[in-house]
Each structure stands twice: as C-alpha cells, then as structure tokens.
Design an enzyme around this catalytic site. Structure first.
Site, PDB file in Angstrom:
ATOM      1  N   GLU A 154      71.102  -0.163  93.135  1.00  0.00           N
ATOM      2  CA  GLU A 154      71.270   0.870  94.173  1.00  0.00           C
ATOM      3  C   GLU A 154      71.269   0.335  95.604  1.00  0.00           C
ATOM      4  OE1 GLU A 154      68.276   3.806  93.383  1.00  0.00           O
ATOM      5  OE2 GLU A 154      69.060   4.252  91.401  1.00  0.00           O
ATOM      6  N   ASN A 202      73.927  -2.517  89.435  1.00  0.00           N
ATOM      7  CA  ASN A 202      73.723  -1.192  88.823  1.00  0.00           C
ATOM      8  C   ASN A 202      73.558  -0.127  89.904  1.00  0.00           C
ATOM      9  OD1 ASN A 202      73.078   0.300  86.319  1.00  0.00           O
ATOM     10  ND2 ASN A 202      71.012   0.509  87.169  1.00  0.00           N
ATOM     11  N   HIS A 238      73.420   9.608  85.869  1.00  0.00           N
ATOM     12  CA  HIS A 238      72.481  10.735  85.856  1.00  0.00           C
ATOM     13  C   HIS A 238      73.303  11.966  86.245  1.00  0.00           C
ATOM     14  CE1 HIS A 238      69.015   8.262  85.174  1.00  0.00           C
ATOM     15  NE2 HIS A 238      69.379   7.458  86.145  1.00  0.00           N
ATOM     16  N   GLU A 268      72.223   4.623  82.273  1.00  0.00           N
ATOM     17  CA  GLU A 268      71.098   5.552  82.416  1.00  0.00           C
ATOM     18  C   GLU A 268      71.510   7.011  82.181  1.00  0.00           C
ATOM     19  OE1 GLU A 268      68.856   4.869  86.028  1.00  0.00           O
ATOM     20  OE2 GLU A 268      69.116   2.704  85.903  1.00  0.00           O
ATOM     21  N   ASP A 270      71.895  10.711  81.436  1.00  0.00           N
ATOM     22  CA  ASP A 270      71.235  11.954  81.022  1.00  0.00           C
ATOM     23  C   ASP A 270      72.006  13.097  81.678  1.00  0.00           C
ATOM     24  OD1 ASP A 270      70.134  11.675  83.639  1.00  0.00           O
ATOM     25  OD2 ASP A 270      68.185  11.071  82.860  1.00  0.00           O
TER      26      ASP A 270
HETATM   27  C1  XIL Z   1      62.881   6.091  87.234  1.00  0.00           C
HETATM   28  C2  XIL Z   1      61.926   6.249  86.059  1.00  0.00           C
HETATM   29  O1  XIL Z   1      62.565   6.965  85.047  1.00  0.00           O
HETATM   30  C3  XIL Z   1      60.670   6.957  86.495  1.00  0.00           C
HETATM   31  O2  XIL Z   1      59.719   6.961  85.446  1.00  0.00           O
HETATM   32  C4  XIL Z   1      60.093   6.273  87.730  1.00  0.00           C
HETATM   33  O3  XIL Z   1      58.993   7.008  88.190  1.00  0.00           O
HETATM   34  C5  XIL Z   1      61.123   6.126  88.823  1.00  0.00           C
HETATM   35  O4  XIL Z   1      62.262   5.451  88.313  1.00  0.00           O
HETATM   36  N1  XIL Z   1      67.613   4.963  88.755  1.00  0.00           N
HETATM   37  C6  XIL Z   1      67.052   3.841  88.191  1.00  0.00           C
HETATM   38  C7  XIL Z   1      65.827   3.946  87.388  1.00  0.00           C
HETATM   39  O5  XIL Z   1      67.657   2.753  88.291  1.00  0.00           O
HETATM   40  O6  XIL Z   1      65.019   2.811  87.488  1.00  0.00           O
HETATM   41  C8  XIL Z   1      65.044   5.182  87.737  1.00  0.00           C
HETATM   42  O7  XIL Z   1      63.955   5.286  86.819  1.00  0.00           O
HETATM   43  C9  XIL Z   1      65.921   6.409  87.709  1.00  0.00           C
HETATM   44  C10 XIL Z   1      67.028   6.287  88.715  1.00  0.00           C
END
Ligand code: XIL
Length: 364
Positions: A154, A202, A238, A268, A270
């Site tokens: 990020e 990423n 996400h 990631e 969801d």
């Molecule tokens: C999130 C985790 O799911 C949480 O448990 C934590 O508190 C914060 O991080 N992008 C990412 C992940 O690259 O590492 C993040 O994970 C979600 C967003």
C-alpha cells in the site's frame, strides 16, 4: 455369465475415453485448485489453529496460507533489533505439516508498525539501517519456508501519488525526493536475503484500471526494465457489492501486468455485505450476489495464466476483519459461514475452478 459381466464392467470403467467424459467432480477448493495448478489460500491467525473446525477446514480447502498479522512488523520486531518469530513460525509449521505453501505478508508498510518505530524520531540514515535490518532478518529467517513475499504494501494513495510515510519522506530513508526508489531498495534487500522467494508489490483498490493501478503499472514496468527484482503484483480485492463495475477492467489490468512478465495474485479477497447487529446479511439475496462476485473474480483469475493465486482474507465469517474495520456496518464477507459451512460464494469459486481449462505451475 457373471464373469463376463465383471469383465465388461472392468473394460468400461477403465476406458480412458469414459474417464475423460466423466471426470471426477472435485469437492473441495483444494482439489479443484490442484487440478488446474493454481494456489488457493486464506489469511490465517495461528491463535485459532487449536480449533478443530478452523484447522480442519483450512487443510481440506486450501493449499496455501498467509499470516493475517503474524509476520507484520509490530509482531516480528516488537522492540528495536529484537525479533519474535513464534507466531509466524506457527503458521509455517501448520502449513508444512499439511503440504501447504506460505505467502509472507509483509516486509514494509506504513501501518501496523510498533510504537518504537512510529515515534522513534530517527534520522534518514538511522531509518535506512532499521529498514535494512528488518527486511534482511525477517526474509532471511523465512528463506526456504515462505515462497513469496508482499515486500511493500500500500505505497500509493487513490490518486496514484506515493503516500507520505516514515520510509518515504517522514523523514524517509534518504531517498525522499526519488519517488519509488525506497520501494526499489526494499525489493533489493528482500532479494538479497532470499533470492528464491517471489517478490510482490501489494495494494488495494487497484484491481481494475484506475489512477492507482496506473501508478503501480508504471512503477513495476520501470522495475522490470531496470532489472529490479520483482515477480508480481498482489491485488487485495477488499470488495463490496457495488464494486462490480470496477471489475470490468480487471482482466485488462491483469493482462497488462502479465505482458511485463509479472505474476498477479489475488491476495485478500472478501466481499463485505450490509449486516444486522447480529452479523447476518440485511438482505438475504445479497448472499447470492456475493457468490456471483466471487465467481467473477475466480473466473477472471483462472482464465489468465499469469494469475497464479486466489486468496481470501480469512475464510469463515467467524473471524473476519470487516465488521471491526467498518464498525459493524458490513460483514459476512467470506466463503464459509460462522459455523464453517460453505456459502454460495464457496460454490461460485469451486465451479469456476472446476470448469477452468488450464494447467500452469505457479511457483518456481
Ligand atoms: C488487517 C488485519 O486483517 C487486521 O486483523 C489488522 O488489525 C489490520 O490489518 N490490507 C492488508 C492487510 O494488507 O494486512 C490488512 O489486514 C487488511 C488491509
């Protein structure tokens, strides 16, 4: 007579043509993914490994895991120069005992850093050393166990501009006026520490073609042209139901990255739904819409040979970061429910894998 019948049955069922016409239906994501040579993974928390349904579902359905938090800086280097590998090692042991691969996440981020680092008032020269020690020690520790790393997470904002961060310009590691040079440095150190690991950049909201994914594309193109060690781009994904339009250019984005010789991994996924106070979808029909979105992402991934992994952020609604992150507004975003039962999203992905026609080897 019975002998003849037995012989006939033997001939019929051992005929290659018949087996071809009626392939065995894979029942798990893992079986279906193995058939087409793709990695199917989930983010995990080792604190839940002792829960039989958690561990059992993971081992049955996935051939890859990624620590949701266990390899982040706050956990791996809680005090300067003091490393704690216990949580991350637990993920590696779990995976290796079940022939699963481990994706590492992450070596450098502007978030999830320990207090000593955030408020340490380091000079650029000091931070340069802190960053080098961290990347070298963590990637070195997991060499041979983690097959791929999210090296930098990020780094861009939604308009494609580099975010301010301690690594870049607050105060930075001495490369504050040199754009992506600090990211390049992270990749070079990661590669030195583990030359065999695949190295990824990423990010989120860079799935389709937009300002952020354009900036990422420009960076990785430049890295490839100059021989900076980078192997791929992770698309976090996400999503919400409204994001379906943004996915119309997912295929084009994957294709342009693939044309540079890079892999793409869905890292990631969801799909958070509007939920009631007890965590159930407000509109039951959303569960099917969610499945359609999962299937769309899975189909797009499996039809591109460059898309080598399909991973969800968690796997069961019992443990998901979405309700906490959205203050209870959204949730129920994963392919298994709170009781580890498969949801329509699971079927959507399974069907996309089953009907895929590919065979590739995602790892070297
Ligand atoms: C999130 C985790 O799911 C949480 O448990 C934590 O508190 C914060 O991080 N992008 C990412 C992940 O690259 O590492 C993040 O994970 C979600 C967003």
């Amino acid at each position: 007579m019975r002998k003849n019948l037995a012989l006939l049955l033997l001939i019929v069922f051992s005929s290659p043509a018949l087996r071809e016409a009626a392939p065995r239906r894979q029942r798990t994501l893992r079986e279906a993914a193995d058939r087409i040579g793709i990695l199917v993974g989930a983010a995990v928390d080792p604190r839940h490994f002792s829960e039989p349904d958690y561990a059992g579902t993971l081992a049955r359905e996935f051939n890859m895991v990624e620590p949701e938090n266990a390899m982040k800086w706050a956990l791996t280097e809680p005090a300067p120069g003091q490393f704690d590998f216990d949580p991350g090692d637990a993920v590696v042991s779990f995976a290796e005992a079940r022939q699963m691969k481990v994706r590492g996440h992450n070596l450098l981020w502007y978030e999830h850093n320990p207090k000593w680092l955030e408020s340490g008032q380091f000079t650029p020269a000091e931070l340069h050393g802190v960053m080098q020690r961290h990347i070298t020690t963590v990637a070195g520790h997991y060499a041979g166990h983690v097959f791929a790393w999210d090296v930098v997470n990020e780094a861009f904002d939604s308009s494609g501009v580099l975010r301010h961060s301690i690594w870049f310009d607050q105060p930075g590691i001495g490369l504050a006026d040199k754009g992506t040079a600090y990211i390049e440095q992270a990749f070079r150190w990661a590669h030195e520490a583990d030359p065999k690991a695949l190295l990824f950049y990423n990010d989120y909201a860079a799935e389709g073609i937009n300002a952020k994914s354009d900036a990422i594309y420009a960076m990785v193109k430049d890295f490839k042209q100059r021989g900076v060690p980078i192997d791929g781009v992770g698309l976090q994904m996400h999503l919400s139901l409204g994001d379906v339009d943004k996915l119309s250019s997912l295929d084009a984005n994957i294709s342009r990255l693939a044309a540079l010789g890079l892999q793409v991994q869905i890292t990631e996924l969801d799909v958070g739904l509007p939920i009631t106070s007890d965590g159930q979808p407000r509109d039951p029909a959303d569960t099917q819409r969610q499945a359609d979105l999962y299937a769309l992402v899975a189909r797009t991934c499996v039809t591109s040979p460059a898309c080598t992994a399909f991973q969800t952020w968690g796997f069961a609604d019992k443990y998901s970061w979405i309700p906490g992150f959205t203050h209870g507004a959204r949730g129920a975003g994963l392919p298994f429910d709170t009781q580890y039962q498969p949801k329509p999203a699971f079927e959507g992905v399974l069907n996309a894998f089953r009907s895929a026609n590919r065979r590739s080897n995602p790892t070297r």
